[in-house]
Write a protein that holds these residues in place. Structure first.
Motif, PDB file in Angstrom:
ATOM      1  N   THR A   4       0.798  -1.286   0.067  1.00  9.19           N
ATOM      2  CA  THR A   4      -0.039   0.146  -0.170  1.00  9.19           C
ATOM      3  C   THR A   4       0.882   1.212   0.026  1.00  9.19           C
ATOM      4  OG1 THR A   4      -0.192   0.055   2.416  1.00  9.19           O
ATOM      5  CG2 THR A   4      -1.811  -1.174   1.166  1.00  9.19           C
ATOM      6  N   GLY A   5       0.280   2.345  -0.431  1.00 11.79           N
ATOM      7  CA  GLY A   5       0.978   3.675  -0.344  1.00 11.79           C
ATOM      8  C   GLY A   5      -0.014   4.759  -0.333  1.00 11.79           C
ATOM      9  N   GLY A   6       0.374   6.077  -0.425  1.00  8.10           N
ATOM     10  CA  GLY A   6      -0.587   7.080  -0.252  1.00  8.10           C
ATOM     11  C   GLY A   6      -0.288   8.075  -1.191  1.00  8.10           C
ATOM     12  N   GLY A   7      -1.366   8.843  -2.050  1.00 10.29           N
ATOM     13  CA  GLY A   7      -0.976   9.922  -2.944  1.00 10.29           C
ATOM     14  C   GLY A   7      -1.663  11.100  -2.340  1.00 10.29           C
ATOM     15  N   PHE A   8      -1.133  12.310  -2.745  1.00  8.30           N
ATOM     16  CA  PHE A   8      -1.654  13.251  -2.043  1.00  8.30           C
ATOM     17  C   PHE A   8      -1.702  14.289  -3.317  1.00  8.30           C
ATOM     18  CE2 PHE A   8       1.203  11.243   0.727  1.00  8.30           C
ATOM     19  CZ  PHE A   8       0.131  10.580   1.662  1.00  8.30           C
ATOM     20  N   LEU A   9      -2.492  15.370  -3.191  1.00  7.50           N
ATOM     21  CA  LEU A   9      -2.541  16.483  -4.164  1.00  7.50           C
ATOM     22  C   LEU A   9      -3.645  17.538  -3.705  1.00  7.50           C
ATOM     23  CD1 LEU A   9      -5.588  15.787  -5.669  1.00  7.50           C
ATOM     24  CD2 LEU A   9      -4.129  13.962  -6.662  1.00  7.50           C
ATOM     25  N   THR A  10      -3.640  18.600  -4.362  1.00  8.72           N
ATOM     26  CA  THR A  10      -4.573  19.866  -4.041  1.00  8.72           C
ATOM     27  C   THR A  10      -5.568  20.049  -5.220  1.00  8.72           C
ATOM     28  OG1 THR A  10      -2.694  20.779  -2.595  1.00  8.72           O
ATOM     29  CG2 THR A  10      -4.519  22.226  -3.325  1.00  8.72           C
ATOM     30  N   ILE A  11      -6.745  19.992  -4.836  1.00 10.00           N
ATOM     31  CA  ILE A  11      -7.846  20.591  -6.008  1.00 10.00           C
ATOM     32  C   ILE A  11      -8.357  21.877  -5.434  1.00 10.00           C
ATOM     33  CG2 ILE A  11      -9.726  19.808  -7.106  1.00 10.00           C
ATOM     34  CD1 ILE A  11      -8.964  16.984  -5.801  1.00 10.00           C
ATOM     35  N   GLU A  12      -8.287  22.664  -6.290  1.00  8.29           N
ATOM     36  CA  GLU A  12      -9.193  23.815  -6.163  1.00  8.29           C
ATOM     37  C   GLU A  12     -10.335  24.289  -7.171  1.00  8.29           C
ATOM     38  OE1 GLU A  12      -7.956  28.696  -6.204  1.00  8.29           O
ATOM     39  OE2 GLU A  12      -6.536  27.456  -6.990  1.00  8.29           O
ATOM     40  N   ASN A  13     -11.347  24.634  -6.602  1.00  8.68           N
ATOM     41  CA  ASN A  13     -12.467  24.804  -7.537  1.00  8.68           C
ATOM     42  C   ASN A  13     -12.861  26.268  -7.727  1.00  8.68           C
ATOM     43  OD1 ASN A  13     -15.026  24.674  -8.982  1.00  8.68           O
ATOM     44  ND2 ASN A  13     -15.991  23.280  -7.391  1.00  8.68           N
ATOM     45  N   LYS A  14     -12.459  26.659  -8.909  1.00 12.19           N
ATOM     46  CA  LYS A  14     -12.562  28.039  -9.374  1.00 12.19           C
ATOM     47  C   LYS A  14     -13.837  28.633  -9.898  1.00 12.19           C
ATOM     48  CE  LYS A  14      -7.618  28.982  -9.807  1.00 12.19           C
ATOM     49  NZ  LYS A  14      -6.846  30.217 -10.420  1.00 12.19           N
ATOM     50  N   GLY A  15     -14.921  27.453  -9.807  1.00 13.21           N
ATOM     51  CA  GLY A  15     -16.172  27.634 -10.539  1.00 13.21           C
ATOM     52  C   GLY A  15     -17.092  28.005  -9.402  1.00 13.21           C
ATOM     53  N   SER A  16     -18.650  27.977 -10.077  1.00  9.81           N
ATOM     54  CA  SER A  16     -19.563  28.199  -9.153  1.00  9.81           C
ATOM     55  C   SER A  16     -20.517  27.159  -8.765  1.00  9.81           C
ATOM     56  CB  SER A  16     -20.259  29.340  -9.763  1.00  9.81           C
ATOM     57  OG  SER A  16     -20.976  29.080 -10.898  1.00  9.81           O
ATOM     58  N   ALA A  17     -19.992  26.043  -9.130  1.00  9.09           N
ATOM     59  CA  ALA A  17     -20.802  24.962  -8.745  1.00  9.09           C
ATOM     60  C   ALA A  17     -19.794  23.747  -8.277  1.00  9.09           C
ATOM     61  CB  ALA A  17     -21.463  24.227  -9.777  1.00  9.09           C
ATOM     62  N   PRO A  18     -20.322  22.879  -7.371  1.00  5.42           N
ATOM     63  CA  PRO A  18     -19.503  21.974  -6.648  1.00  5.42           C
ATOM     64  C   PRO A  18     -19.172  20.812  -7.855  1.00  5.42           C
ATOM     65  CG  PRO A  18     -21.722  21.451  -5.903  1.00  5.42           C
ATOM     66  CD  PRO A  18     -21.691  22.829  -6.719  1.00  5.42           C
ATOM     67  N   ASP A  19     -18.102  20.026  -7.560  1.00 11.84           N
ATOM     68  CA  ASP A  19     -17.614  19.194  -8.333  1.00 11.84           C
ATOM     69  C   ASP A  19     -17.236  18.017  -7.338  1.00 11.84           C
ATOM     70  OD1 ASP A  19     -16.947  17.326 -10.383  1.00 11.84           O
ATOM     71  OD2 ASP A  19     -15.685  18.820 -11.490  1.00 11.84           O
ATOM     72  N   ARG A  20     -17.052  16.723  -7.854  1.00  6.91           N
ATOM     73  CA  ARG A  20     -16.762  15.571  -7.005  1.00  6.91           C
ATOM     74  C   ARG A  20     -15.806  14.712  -7.554  1.00  6.91           C
ATOM     75  NH1 ARG A  20     -19.783  10.832  -6.043  1.00  6.91           N
ATOM     76  NH2 ARG A  20     -21.477  11.365  -7.563  1.00  6.91           N
ATOM     77  N   LEU A  21     -14.625  14.281  -7.066  1.00 10.08           N
ATOM     78  CA  LEU A  21     -13.787  13.385  -7.333  1.00 10.08           C
ATOM     79  C   LEU A  21     -14.438  11.953  -7.131  1.00 10.08           C
ATOM     80  CD1 LEU A  21     -10.933  12.283  -8.287  1.00 10.08           C
ATOM     81  CD2 LEU A  21     -10.196  12.631  -5.776  1.00 10.08           C
ATOM     82  N   VAL A  22     -14.650  11.292  -8.080  1.00 10.74           N
ATOM     83  CA  VAL A  22     -15.440   9.880  -8.088  1.00 10.74           C
ATOM     84  C   VAL A  22     -14.766   8.674  -7.962  1.00 10.74           C
ATOM     85  CG1 VAL A  22     -17.346   8.589  -9.172  1.00 10.74           C
ATOM     86  CG2 VAL A  22     -17.268  11.085  -9.119  1.00 10.74           C
ATOM     87  N   THR A  23     -13.677   8.674  -9.012  1.00 10.33           N
ATOM     88  CA  THR A  23     -12.656   7.401  -8.883  1.00 10.33           C
ATOM     89  C   THR A  23     -11.320   7.788  -9.078  1.00 10.33           C
ATOM     90  OG1 THR A  23     -13.327   6.854 -11.184  1.00 10.33           O
ATOM     91  CG2 THR A  23     -14.579   5.822  -9.533  1.00 10.33           C
ATOM     92  N   VAL A  24     -10.289   7.003  -9.029  1.00 13.15           N
ATOM     93  CA  VAL A  24      -9.022   7.200  -9.214  1.00 13.15           C
ATOM     94  C   VAL A  24      -8.479   5.853  -9.720  1.00 13.15           C
ATOM     95  CG1 VAL A  24      -6.554   7.974  -8.468  1.00 13.15           C
ATOM     96  CG2 VAL A  24      -8.811   8.973  -7.545  1.00 13.15           C
ATOM     97  N   SER A  25      -7.655   5.940 -10.855  1.00 12.85           N
ATOM     98  CA  SER A  25      -6.814   4.711 -11.280  1.00 12.85           C
ATOM     99  C   SER A  25      -5.441   4.948 -11.602  1.00 12.85           C
ATOM    100  CB  SER A  25      -7.848   4.026 -12.382  1.00 12.85           C
ATOM    101  OG  SER A  25      -7.749   4.713 -13.380  1.00 12.85           O
ATOM    102  N   GLY A  26      -4.735   3.762 -11.591  1.00 18.40           N
ATOM    103  CA  GLY A  26      -3.345   3.854 -12.043  1.00 18.40           C
ATOM    104  C   GLY A  26      -2.919   2.573 -12.250  1.00 18.40           C
ATOM    105  N   ASP A  27      -2.108   2.329 -13.306  1.00 16.98           N
ATOM    106  CA  ASP A  27      -1.525   0.956 -13.613  1.00 16.98           C
ATOM    107  C   ASP A  27      -0.598   0.421 -12.769  1.00 16.98           C
ATOM    108  OD1 ASP A  27      -2.930   0.867 -15.979  1.00 16.98           O
ATOM    109  OD2 ASP A  27      -1.296   1.663 -17.441  1.00 16.98           O
ATOM    110  N   PHE A  28      -0.090   1.315 -11.741  1.00 17.72           N
ATOM    111  CA  PHE A  28       1.020   0.572 -10.717  1.00 17.72           C
ATOM    112  C   PHE A  28       0.322  -0.108  -9.546  1.00 17.72           C
ATOM    113  CE2 PHE A  28      -0.129   5.038 -10.129  1.00 17.72           C
ATOM    114  CZ  PHE A  28      -0.277   4.878  -8.511  1.00 17.72           C
ATOM    115  N   ALA A  29      -0.865   0.132  -9.542  1.00 22.17           N
ATOM    116  CA  ALA A  29      -1.660  -0.357  -8.303  1.00 22.17           C
ATOM    117  C   ALA A  29      -3.155  -1.242  -8.752  1.00 22.17           C
ATOM    118  CB  ALA A  29      -2.148   0.788  -7.377  1.00 22.17           C
ATOM    119  N   GLY A  30      -3.233  -2.184  -7.894  1.00 19.55           N
ATOM    120  CA  GLY A  30      -4.630  -2.948  -8.083  1.00 19.55           C
ATOM    121  C   GLY A  30      -5.682  -2.131  -8.174  1.00 19.55           C
TER     122      GLY A  30
END
Length: 167
Positions: free
Chosen positions: A40-66
């Motif tokens: 297992t490992g952890g990933g980190f990042l910053t997400i800024e919403n400059k818009g006028s409506a909410p958004d949602r991070l739904v899924t994440v994928s990467g070939d290096f992890a199951g």
């Protein structure tokens, strides 16, 4: 002179590593190196919403992890808990959400190989409104507290009296 400097700072484009997707700006994407045999490992990042409506991070994928999941870690009454955010992570309009050690983070499960300092891990973020976004996590050292690109950088903010001050 100060006015020109402030104008340049305010008009400066996003940093080269920033990724824009719709109203979102994703920055400071990083991970920590893992010891041999770690699954297992952890990933980190910053997400800024400059818009006028909410958004949602739904899924994440990467070939290096199951599997990569969005998790929340919290400490309540001295007990650390970690949980999967089954409905994703909402980024409210005008707000910034920081995925960082000790809070929201990407939980990378079933790693196919150890994460090594200096590697770049391509991940795909799927947002409800902004769609699919490709980002690379820069792998820092095992004990890193943040992305190396930020060390030694001077953050500036407006100070009503003198104009700017170092953070």
């Amino acid at each position: 002179m100060l006015g020109i400097m402030v104008s340049c700072l305010l008009a400066a484009p996003a940093k080269a590593e920033d990724v824009k997707a719709g109203d979102l700006v994703i920055s400071q994407a990083w991970s920590r190196a893992t010891p041999r045999g770690a699954k297992t490992g952890g990933g980190f990042l910053t997400i800024e919403n400059k818009g006028s409506a909410p958004d949602r991070l739904v899924t994440v994928s990467g070939d290096f992890a199951g599997k990569i999941e969005v998790h929340e870690m919290a400490v309540k009454d001295g007990v650390m808990t970690m949980r999967l955010l089954e409905n994703g992570l909402t980024i409210e309009p005008g707000k910034t959400v920081k995925l960082a050690p000790g809070g929201y983070h990407l939980m990378m499960l079933d790693l196919k190989a150890p994460l090594k300092q200096g590697d770049k891990l391509p991940v795909t973020l799927q947002f409800e409104k902004a769609g699919t976004v490709a980002v690379s996590l820069n792998v820092e050292g095992m004990g890193a507290k943040g992305p190396a690109a930020d060390s030694g950088k001077m953050d500036m903010k407006m100070d009503g009296q003198s104009g700017m001050k170092k953070m």
